[in-house]
Design a protein around this motif. Structure first.
Motif, PDB file in Angstrom:
ATOM      1  N   ARG A 118       0.842  -1.198   0.000  1.00 34.73           N
ATOM      2  CA  ARG A 118       0.000   0.000   0.000  1.00 34.73           C
ATOM      3  C   ARG A 118       0.876   1.246   0.000  1.00 34.73           C
ATOM      4  N   ASP A 119       0.220   2.398  -0.107  1.00 33.96           N
ATOM      5  CA  ASP A 119       0.956   3.663  -0.177  1.00 33.96           C
ATOM      6  C   ASP A 119       1.232   4.257   1.196  1.00 33.96           C
ATOM      7  N   VAL A 120       0.617   3.759   2.245  1.00 31.92           N
ATOM      8  CA  VAL A 120       0.781   4.315   3.587  1.00 31.92           C
ATOM      9  C   VAL A 120       1.813   3.489   4.363  1.00 31.92           C
ATOM     10  N   TYR A 121       2.686   4.184   5.077  1.00 32.22           N
ATOM     11  CA  TYR A 121       3.713   3.484   5.847  1.00 32.22           C
ATOM     12  C   TYR A 121       3.926   4.166   7.203  1.00 32.22           C
ATOM     13  N   LEU A 168       3.133   8.850   3.351  1.00 31.87           N
ATOM     14  CA  LEU A 168       2.296   8.500   2.218  1.00 31.87           C
ATOM     15  C   LEU A 168       3.130   8.560   0.949  1.00 31.87           C
ATOM     16  N   LYS A 169       3.137   7.486   0.182  1.00 29.11           N
ATOM     17  CA  LYS A 169       3.854   7.451  -1.086  1.00 29.11           C
ATOM     18  C   LYS A 169       3.037   8.193  -2.143  1.00 29.11           C
ATOM     19  N   LEU A 170       3.599   9.284  -2.681  1.00 31.56           N
ATOM     20  CA  LEU A 170       2.903  10.099  -3.658  1.00 31.56           C
ATOM     21  C   LEU A 170       3.172   9.646  -5.092  1.00 31.56           C
ATOM     22  N   GLU A 175       7.626  11.017  -1.475  1.00 32.58           N
ATOM     23  CA  GLU A 175       6.787  10.667  -0.333  1.00 32.58           C
ATOM     24  C   GLU A 175       6.568  11.904   0.532  1.00 32.58           C
TER      25      GLU A 175
END
Length: 214
Positions: A118-121, A168-170, A175
């Motif tokens: 996912r894009d959230v870490y 958040l990965k943009l 990020e």
């Protein structure tokens, strides 16, 4: 020293592994920080940080960029300190500018399902800092009036603590993140009244300069 040797050994093992990815880039943030328990009514101080980072994956990549666990050391120049106002307005605003060269070693965890990242870490890790610049703008009468309470005539050059946040990965290269740093060491060692430590809340960006596949 033993801990640093372990970290170096881990880095070397990861670099020779054909299943890992290695990336590097630049990072920057805008933050508000303060020094706890020392200068009357703290207003906090706005500042920024600029640095570089490297990143290695700690789990296998089944497909390109699918790893969900990383280690990320980074080094940054961080403008910190505090702005405070005495209860008596006659002293005005007191400014304490402290610039540090700091290092964090983050463990980064991406939410995932199988090999679908996912894009959230989340990220967290230890932080060390070394004071390289100090500038103090204080009314001399303030020091005379509050010396027995503040006891801020001496600064620790070395500090340590923890840093953590969410990101958040943009895009593949960029990020965004929100980060909180909490110091565990005294900024003013002569102050026996309170545990004077650094803290800051930051928003920032990571930008990757490469997309190498190892």
């Amino acid at each position: 020293m033993k801990k640093f040797n372990i970290i170096i050994a881990v880095f070397l093992m990861m670099m020779v592994s054909g299943q890992e990815t290695f990336k590097y880039g630049v990072t920057g943030n805008f933050h508000k920080g303060s020094i706890v328990g020392v200068h009357d009514v703290s207003k906090g101080a706005y500042g920024g940080s600029l640095g570089i980072f490297a990143q290695w994956s700690l789990v296998e990549n089944d497909v390109y960029d699918s790893a969900w666990l990383y280690i990320m050391p980074q080094i940054e120049y961080s403008m910190q300190g505090e702005i405070a106002k005495a209860e008596e307005d006659k002293f005005g605003i007191q400014e304490f500018d402290h610039d540090y060269v700091a290092m964090q070693v983050y463990l980064r965890y991406f939410f995932h399902q199988g090999n679908m990242k996912r894009d959230v870490y989340l990220f967290a890790g230890p932080r060390i800092e070394y004071l390289v610049r100090e500038k103090r703008k204080v009314d001399p009468a303030y020091d005379l009036a509050y010396f027995k309470y503040n006891l801020d005539n001496k600064l620790n050059k070395f500090g340590y603590g923890v840093s953590f946040g969410v990101g958040l990965k943009l895009s593949l290269k960029m990020e965004a993140f929100i980060r909180y740093d909490q110091g565990f060491s005294k900024v003013y060692p002569n102050n026996n009244n309170n545990f004077t430590y650094n803290r800051l809340l930051a928003v920032g960006l990571n930008y990757y300069l490469n997309e190498n596949w190892w």
